[in-house]
Every structure is written in C-alpha cells, then in structure tokens.
Motif scaffolding. Structure first.
Motif, mmCIF file in Angstrom:
data_model
loop_
_atom_site.group_PDB
_atom_site.id
_atom_site.type_symbol
_atom_site.label_atom_id
_atom_site.label_comp_id
_atom_site.label_asym_id
_atom_site.label_seq_id
_atom_site.Cartn_x
_atom_site.Cartn_y
_atom_site.Cartn_z
ATOM 1 N N UNK A 186 27.592 -6.593 -8.923
ATOM 2 C CA UNK A 186 26.244 -7.160 -8.813
ATOM 3 C C UNK A 186 25.309 -6.031 -8.388
ATOM 4 N N UNK A 187 24.409 -5.663 -9.273
ATOM 5 C CA UNK A 187 23.625 -4.449 -9.073
ATOM 6 C C UNK A 187 22.732 -4.509 -7.843
ATOM 7 N N UNK A 188 21.980 -5.591 -7.676
ATOM 8 C CA UNK A 188 21.027 -5.635 -6.561
ATOM 9 C C UNK A 188 21.724 -5.507 -5.218
ATOM 10 N N UNK A 193 23.014 -1.681 -0.593
ATOM 11 C CA UNK A 193 23.909 -0.874 0.238
ATOM 12 C C UNK A 193 23.602 0.611 0.065
ATOM 13 N N UNK A 194 23.371 1.027 -1.173
ATOM 14 C CA UNK A 194 23.037 2.438 -1.431
ATOM 15 C C UNK A 194 21.741 2.821 -0.714
ATOM 16 N N UNK A 245 23.631 10.150 0.102
ATOM 17 C CA UNK A 245 23.788 8.692 0.155
ATOM 18 C C UNK A 245 24.811 8.212 -0.860
ATOM 19 N N UNK A 246 24.790 8.776 -2.073
ATOM 20 C CA UNK A 246 25.747 8.359 -3.099
ATOM 21 C C UNK A 246 27.171 8.734 -2.701
ATOM 22 N N UNK A 274 22.275 4.520 -9.334
ATOM 23 C CA UNK A 274 21.919 4.707 -7.925
ATOM 24 C C UNK A 274 21.032 5.929 -7.751
ATOM 25 N N UNK A 275 21.395 7.028 -8.409
ATOM 26 C CA UNK A 275 20.580 8.234 -8.308
ATOM 27 C C UNK A 275 19.180 7.994 -8.860
ATOM 28 N N UNK A 276 19.085 7.300 -9.989
ATOM 29 C CA UNK A 276 17.770 7.005 -10.580
ATOM 30 C C UNK A 276 16.942 6.169 -9.624
#
Length: 432
Positions: free
Chosen positions: A101-103, A108-109, A69-70, A44-46
C-alpha cells in the motif's frame, strides 16, 4: 554552503517537528496506490526529492537526506504494508508480484526523512565536496497546443550521493522522456530508469551496457504495472550520464541530444524513426509494416519505432535502447536534450547559433544576472523559437552547461567580433 544547509534544516524541522500521524494526509502525493518492492526504491526517492525541492532544499542536501531515509526504510520489515495476495483473473505470471500500500509505506519513508533531518539539524555530518566539473542545468517545458502535457524530465547532478556510490568517480544524469497515449510511461521512466542504472554492476566499466540493461529492466517493470492497472501509454526517451571524462548517451525513439564543442554541434546519436531504413527493415523482418498516415507509423499505429511501453505493438516497437560514448576533452560548451517537439522544427546544426543569440545581451544586462537567470532565459528562448517555427507538440528543452553561461556569452562575443573583422578585411582587400 553549510550556512544554507543549516538554514534549510532549521525551517524543515519547524514545519515537521514530529512524525506524521498514521492516517494523516501526506504533504506530497505519492505516484501510485500500490507499489512493488522493486518500484518502492524509485517512488520513494521521487517523493522525497519532490517534497524537499518544493521547500527550497539545496540539491546536494536533498539527495543525501533521501538516500539516508531510503536506506533505513529498506532495512525495515515491510510485510505490514503488503496488499492481499488475491490473484486477479487475468494474471498470467507464475509468481505474483508482492505489492505494498503506497500511501502507508511512503508515510513511513517520510517519517524516516523527518528523523534524519532532525538528527542532522542537531549534529550536521560532514558533507561531500562539490563536483570538480562545472555543471549547470536549465530546463523549460511547455504543453504548447496539446491538450495534455506528456513530457517528463530529470536532472540529477548528485547521482552518486542519491545512491550511496563511493567509488571516487563523479557522475551526473540527465534525461528527457516524451510520452504518448498518456503520461504514465514517461512518469515511470523518469522515476525508475536512473534507479535501474545505479544497480548495474557494469556501470563503472561499461556505461553503455549498463544503460541498455537499465532501459530493458525499466520497460519490463512498466509492463507489470501496465498490466495491473490496464495502462496503454508509451514513451520515447534520451538519457545522458556524465561519468568522469566520459559522456554516454542512451535513447529510444526520437527524443535527441547533441553536444556543442567550441561552438560547433557534435552528433551523438541517430534517432529511431519508423522510416529510418534499418528500423523499417527490422520491423518488416518481424512481420510488421510501415505505413504513411500523416506521418510514418508502425503497423498504422505508433509514430515511433522504439519506446518504453506500447506493449500492444511489441516487438515491432522495440524496447531496446541504443548507446554512444564520447570522451570529454575539456573544450565542451554544453549538452542539449530535447523531445521531438523541439527537433521537429529546429535542426541540430541551428542550436549553437540560437543559444549564442539567447546568451548575448546588450550593455551590462548579462553581468547583472545570475547564472540561473541566464540559463533559464536561454532555454525559454529555444522553446519559444521552436513554437514560433511551427511546433504544436509538447516541448521540453534541457541545457546542461559544461562551462558557465556568462563565459560562453563572452567567448561568443569575442569570436563574433574577430569573425566580423576578418570578413571586413576580406571585403576591403584588393581583388587579384
């Protein structure tokens, strides 16, 4: 600085005036299709930093937005994003890792990132002060003659802000990773090593131990991903943490870093190579061997003796990092990090002269350039020199200036003039 922040937030909320719709494509691609809960932090940070950097966000603001945000994301119930728990036939772990599910979770992030940006646009919070130490990072990386680019790097001058660390100790992190057999391991290390480091309880009291644990944890995490996705790549890596007046280096393999102090190279580390006597002995004690096949290789395969990944040759290719710590005295010029594509053709002792040559420009040309432009020219010339000297590998060079580049150029000119005068006087002196 505050004007730049407000200007960026204005542009950002104009581009993203509302949350991303469910099912809409992400404005920046995620690294994985599936991500574990532990991997979610780094990925998420990346993703957020990449999105913001592409839009010209001030570096300090980008890290603060991503951290906020994280923090919100990790407080949410993420169970709706869980993948099905059907175990694969080759799964041997006693407890299956929960995958998301990453996407969907990254959407949401990003929506939380947009929400934070909107809130700060309306009411900007007080921003932390700039670091007291001068730090300026310049990087240049090329694929060179290789078919693919397998190097990755990360410069993070706002380490504390990214992880919400408030212990009064300034920290900056820099790393170069040289992948082989694919870029997956290098990408993974560049995404997760600094996150693992930030979570170590010994970070403030014993950075070397924190680094070793973080390297080991990153290797273990990548093992899970490699098994799930049938990946076979590996990566060497060198990372630097500047913490207060302490510089800690951690490394696996043959990527290297050197410190230059008052124009002189200071050795910080000894790279891991299969033919290094202690590495050769370690491998043979484990039942492995070192053979020469164009270069020295572990069991006739990998040309590195330590790496993240390369699980088909563990433990011969070790995942254990080495570390060294150096006290900063205030007379340091810069730190250089580079992969073996650079150091295969450039000796560490040559670096100060090459940098000084690249810094110096005739007439007023130097005065007319920004520090960014000067630093970029230096790393580009270093990469060009390594290529001209015969390197065909990927080349990445990162220079972390601990003094302003223009100041170093001026000091070098003064030193050179004084040395030339001294040499001339010596030549003119009568022979005894």
């Amino acid at each position: 600085m505050e004007d730049k922040v407000r200007c960026f937030l204005e542009r950002f909320v104009e581009e993203f005036p509302a949350a991303l719709d469910e099912g809409s494509p992400l404005p920046v691609s995620s690294l994985s299709c599936k991500v574990s809960l532990e991997e979610l932090h780094g990925e998420s940070l990346e993703l957020g930093l990449r999105l913001l950097a592409a839009r010209g966000a001030p570096a300090g603001l980008g890290t603060l937005l991503c951290q906020a945000a994280l923090s919100q994301l990790l407080q949410d119930d993420l169970s709706p994003f869980h993948c099905s728990q059907e175990a694969e036939a080759n799964q041997e772990e006693e407890q299956q890792v929960v995958l998301l599910h990453s996407e969907a979770v990254q959407r949401l992030f990003l929506n939380k990132l947009i929400d934070v940006a909107m809130a700060w646009h309306k009411n900007l919070p007080k921003l932390p002060p700039s670091p007291s130490r001068f730090l300026h990072c310049s990087v240049h990386a090329i694929k060179n003659t290789r078919r693919k680019m397998e190097d990755k790097h990360l410069a993070l001058t706002e380490f504390n802000q990214l992880f919400g660390i408030q212990d009064g100790e300034e920290r900056s992190y820099f790393a170069v990773f040289d992948g082989h057999g694919g870029v997956d391991a290098a990408t993974y290390a560049a995404t997760h090593l600094h996150v693992a480091l930030s979570k170590q309880e010994t970070l403030q009291s014993d950075a070397a131990t924190a680094f070793k644990t973080a390297f080991k944890r990153t290797d273990d995490m990548f093992k899970g991903k490699a098994k799930r996705e049938r990946l076979r790549s590996g990566t060497t890596g060198v990372a630097v943490l500047i913490q207060g007046l302490e510089l800690t280096v951690a490394w696996l393999g043959d990527s290297q870093t050197i410190l230059v102090r008052n124009g002189e190279a200071v050795t910080l580390m000894d790279p891991h190579k299969p033919d290094r006597e202690d590495e050769k002995q370690r491998i043979e004690d484990l039942g492995g061997c070192i053979t020469f096949m164009g270069c020295w290789r572990v069991n006739g395969t990998y040309a590195v003796s330590r790496a993240i990944g390369d699980f088909d040759q563990k433990p011969y290719v070790s995942g254990d990092a080495d570390c060294s710590t150096t006290q900063l005295l205030g007379d340091e010029d810069y730190v250089l990090l580079a992969c073996d594509g650079f150091f295969d053709t450039v000796k560490p002792s040559e670096v100060p002269h090459l940098v000084l040559d690249a810094l110096q420009q005739p007439g007023d040309a130097l005065l007319e350039q920004s520090e960014d432009a000067v630093g970029l020219r230096v790393v580009q010339q270093l990469v060009d020199h390594a290529k001209a000297a015969g390197s065909s590998d990927n080349i990445t060079v990162m220079l972390v200036f601990l003094r302003p580049p223009k100041q170093l150029a001026a000091q070098g000119s003064t030193t050179g003039t004084a040395q030339a005068t001294q040499d001339s006087t010596s030549q003119d002196a009568p022979q005894q």
